[in-house]
Write a protein that holds these residues in place. Structure first.
Motif, PDB file in Angstrom:
ATOM      1  N   LYS A   1       0.839  -1.197   0.000  1.00  0.00           N
ATOM      2  CA  LYS A   1       0.000   0.000   0.000  1.00  0.00           C
ATOM      3  C   LYS A   1       0.872   1.243   0.000  1.00  0.00           C
ATOM      4  N   SER A   2       0.710   2.085  -1.007  1.00  0.00           N
ATOM      5  CA  SER A   2       1.368   3.392  -1.051  1.00  0.00           C
ATOM      6  C   SER A   2       2.868   3.298  -0.763  1.00  0.00           C
ATOM      7  N   HIS A   3       3.591   2.631  -1.625  1.00  0.00           N
ATOM      8  CA  HIS A   3       5.057   2.551  -1.591  1.00  0.00           C
ATOM      9  C   HIS A   3       5.620   1.643  -0.504  1.00  0.00           C
ATOM     10  N   ALA A   4       4.795   0.911   0.210  1.00  0.00           N
ATOM     11  CA  ALA A   4       5.340   0.112   1.313  1.00  0.00           C
ATOM     12  C   ALA A   4       4.542  -1.175   1.511  1.00  0.00           C
ATOM     13  N   TRP A   5       5.202  -2.184   2.127  1.00  0.00           N
ATOM     14  CA  TRP A   5       4.572  -3.446   2.474  1.00  0.00           C
ATOM     15  C   TRP A   5       4.100  -3.416   3.924  1.00  0.00           C
ATOM     16  N   TYR A   6       2.951  -4.047   4.166  1.00  0.00           N
ATOM     17  CA  TYR A   6       2.395  -4.120   5.511  1.00  0.00           C
ATOM     18  C   TYR A   6       1.921  -5.544   5.797  1.00  0.00           C
ATOM     19  N   ILE A   7       1.990  -5.931   7.074  1.00  0.00           N
ATOM     20  CA  ILE A   7       1.387  -7.178   7.530  1.00  0.00           C
ATOM     21  C   ILE A   7       0.121  -6.829   8.293  1.00  0.00           C
ATOM     22  N   VAL A   8      -0.976  -7.442   7.913  1.00  0.00           N
ATOM     23  CA  VAL A   8      -2.217  -7.344   8.682  1.00  0.00           C
ATOM     24  C   VAL A   8      -2.316  -8.621   9.506  1.00  0.00           C
ATOM     25  N   GLY A   9      -2.372  -8.486  10.815  1.00  0.00           N
ATOM     26  CA  GLY A   9      -2.400  -9.673  11.651  1.00  0.00           C
ATOM     27  C   GLY A   9      -2.956  -9.401  13.036  1.00  0.00           C
ATOM     28  N   TYR A  10      -3.255 -10.485  13.741  1.00  0.00           N
ATOM     29  CA  TYR A  10      -3.762 -10.379  15.106  1.00  0.00           C
ATOM     30  C   TYR A  10      -2.575 -10.308  16.053  1.00  0.00           C
ATOM     31  N   CYS A  11      -2.429  -9.166  16.741  1.00  0.00           N
ATOM     32  CA  CYS A  11      -1.343  -8.981  17.681  1.00  0.00           C
ATOM     33  C   CYS A  11      -1.727  -9.619  19.010  1.00  0.00           C
ATOM     34  N   GLN A  12      -0.982 -10.634  19.424  1.00  0.00           N
ATOM     35  CA  GLN A  12      -1.289 -11.323  20.673  1.00  0.00           C
ATOM     36  C   GLN A  12      -1.008 -10.440  21.884  1.00  0.00           C
ATOM     37  N   THR A  13      -0.163  -9.436  21.721  1.00  0.00           N
ATOM     38  CA  THR A  13       0.133  -8.509  22.820  1.00  0.00           C
ATOM     39  C   THR A  13      -1.028  -7.547  23.044  1.00  0.00           C
ATOM     40  N   LYS A  14      -1.514  -6.922  21.962  1.00  0.00           N
ATOM     41  CA  LYS A  14      -2.600  -5.945  22.060  1.00  0.00           C
ATOM     42  C   LYS A  14      -3.985  -6.592  21.987  1.00  0.00           C
ATOM     43  N   ARG A  15      -4.012  -7.868  21.596  1.00  0.00           N
ATOM     44  CA  ARG A  15      -5.256  -8.626  21.493  1.00  0.00           C
ATOM     45  C   ARG A  15      -6.263  -8.000  20.531  1.00  0.00           C
ATOM     46  N   GLU A  16      -5.759  -7.588  19.379  1.00  0.00           N
ATOM     47  CA  GLU A  16      -6.618  -7.051  18.324  1.00  0.00           C
ATOM     48  C   GLU A  16      -5.857  -7.063  17.005  1.00  0.00           C
ATOM     49  N   ILE A  17      -6.597  -6.901  15.914  1.00  0.00           N
ATOM     50  CA  ILE A  17      -5.968  -6.883  14.602  1.00  0.00           C
ATOM     51  C   ILE A  17      -5.242  -5.555  14.418  1.00  0.00           C
ATOM     52  N   ARG A  18      -3.975  -5.644  14.036  1.00  0.00           N
ATOM     53  CA  ARG A  18      -3.138  -4.474  13.837  1.00  0.00           C
ATOM     54  C   ARG A  18      -2.464  -4.533  12.461  1.00  0.00           C
ATOM     55  N   ILE A  19      -1.943  -3.381  12.031  1.00  0.00           N
ATOM     56  CA  ILE A  19      -1.218  -3.277  10.767  1.00  0.00           C
ATOM     57  C   ILE A  19       0.223  -2.907  11.081  1.00  0.00           C
ATOM     58  N   PHE A  20       1.172  -3.670  10.546  1.00  0.00           N
ATOM     59  CA  PHE A  20       2.586  -3.439  10.818  1.00  0.00           C
ATOM     60  C   PHE A  20       3.325  -3.181   9.508  1.00  0.00           C
ATOM     61  N   ARG A  21       4.066  -2.108   9.482  1.00  0.00           N
ATOM     62  CA  ARG A  21       4.865  -1.781   8.295  1.00  0.00           C
ATOM     63  C   ARG A  21       6.149  -2.607   8.317  1.00  0.00           C
ATOM     64  N   LEU A  22       6.444  -3.303   7.217  1.00  0.00           N
ATOM     65  CA  LEU A  22       7.577  -4.226   7.189  1.00  0.00           C
ATOM     66  C   LEU A  22       8.904  -3.523   7.400  1.00  0.00           C
TER      67      LEU A  22
END
Length: 310
Positions: free
Chosen positions: A169-190
């Motif tokens: 998305k927009s010049h960059a890669w991201y992982i969409v995943g369930y963060c076990q620490t925050k206990r919700e779906i988050r987006i992480f920039r690679l």
């Protein structure tokens, strides 16, 4: 495996028309004797392979032998090939082999030399390239990944994530995943991930069918930044903003308005323009940028003070 080599040999012959046994042996990393055995196997299987000896001879397919391509138009064939080129640029597993096969099948419709795709940043080496194959393995096998993550404020945290989707998305890669620490779906920039490891731990979660990346990026609560750029910044503006956001002024400058979070990353982004940008609104952004500039200036004033003292 022999069956895979035999399939590859057919596509290689389609692509190269006529080759020597030695060339095939070098390409596949086997002996010429093995190549002749493979040719015999393909012939027995009904593949029309010709083998001629002497000067100008070699191994080739019977003229006219090809794979049926009639169901796809030339434009569709070109689009498929370009898509595989993009996959190859991401180091996607087996994409090079697939690209070679498709290139052989669709040879007449392709013009591959006009397009080159490279997602790595300028000056990067192989160690910095995106590990797409590792992520593919984790997503498809539903394996948890662990990594260090640096957010926009440069704060480091340890994360364990159930990867559900890989997004460009927009010049960059991201992982969409369930963060076990925050206990919700988050987006992480690679680009902010370090030391990623694929764990043996398995998960069974699926991305909700109603999930939308766009819905996760609501800007309703964000302030509107109004910026004035000097004419010297024009070369960057058209790379980083849409034409609708740029309002040309009579003096050659540009005014841009957009919604964004006024965080550490945004302050650094504005500073990257130097004196080519002035924050017009909101006042809180002007104050934040001024404070950061004074902090930077203070570093150099200290150095000057030390030099004068000496």
């Amino acid at each position: 495996m022999q069956i895979e080599r035999l399939i590859q040999m057919i596509f290689y012959l389609i692509d190269h028309k006529q080759v020597t046994a030695k060339e095939l042996a070098v390409y596949f990393g086997v002996s010429t004797r093995t190549i002749y055995r493979d040719v015999n196997t393909l012939t027995l299987a009904g593949i029309p392979i010709l083998s001629t000896k002497g000067t100008g001879g070699g191994i080739s397919l019977l003229d006219g032998y090809t794979v049926d391509r009639s169901l796809l138009t030339k434009e569709e064939q070109q689009n498929i090939y370009q898509g595989l080129q993009i996959l190859q640029a991401t180091k996607f597993p087996n994409s090079e082999l697939a690209l070679r096969k498709i290139g052989a099948v669709f040879r007449e419709a392709l013009q591959p030399k006009w397009l080159e795709v490279d997602f790595s940043f300028w000056g990067s080496d192989d160690s910095e390239k995106i590990k797409i194959s590792d992520l593919q393995e984790a997503i498809l096998n539903k394996q948890v990944i662990a990594f260090e993550y640096f957010n926009s404020e440069l704060q480091k945290s340890e994360r364990q994530v159930e990867p559900l989707r890989l997004v460009f998305k927009s010049h960059a890669w991201y992982i969409v995943g369930y963060c076990q620490t925050k206990r919700e779906i988050r987006i992480f920039r690679l680009s902010r991930i370090r030391g990623m490891q694929v764990k043996e731990k398995i998960f069974d979660r699926e991305l909700p069918k109603d999930y939308s990346l766009k819905s996760q990026q609501s800007t309703d609560h964000l302030p509107v930044l109004k910026l004035k750029f000097s004419p010297e910044a024009a070369h960057r503006l058209y790379d980083e903003f849409s034409a609708e956001q740029l309002v040309a002024q009579k003096d050659g400058s540009y005014v841009v308005e957009f919604q964004a979070e006024l965080n550490n990353w945004m302050i650094h982004y504005l500073l990257s323009f130097g004196k080519q940008v002035e924050v017009l609104e909101p006042e809180s952004a002007r104050v934040a940028l001024k404070e950061r500039v004074l902090e930077i200036a203070g570093l150099y004033q200290k150095e000057e003070g030390v030099e004068k003292h000496e």
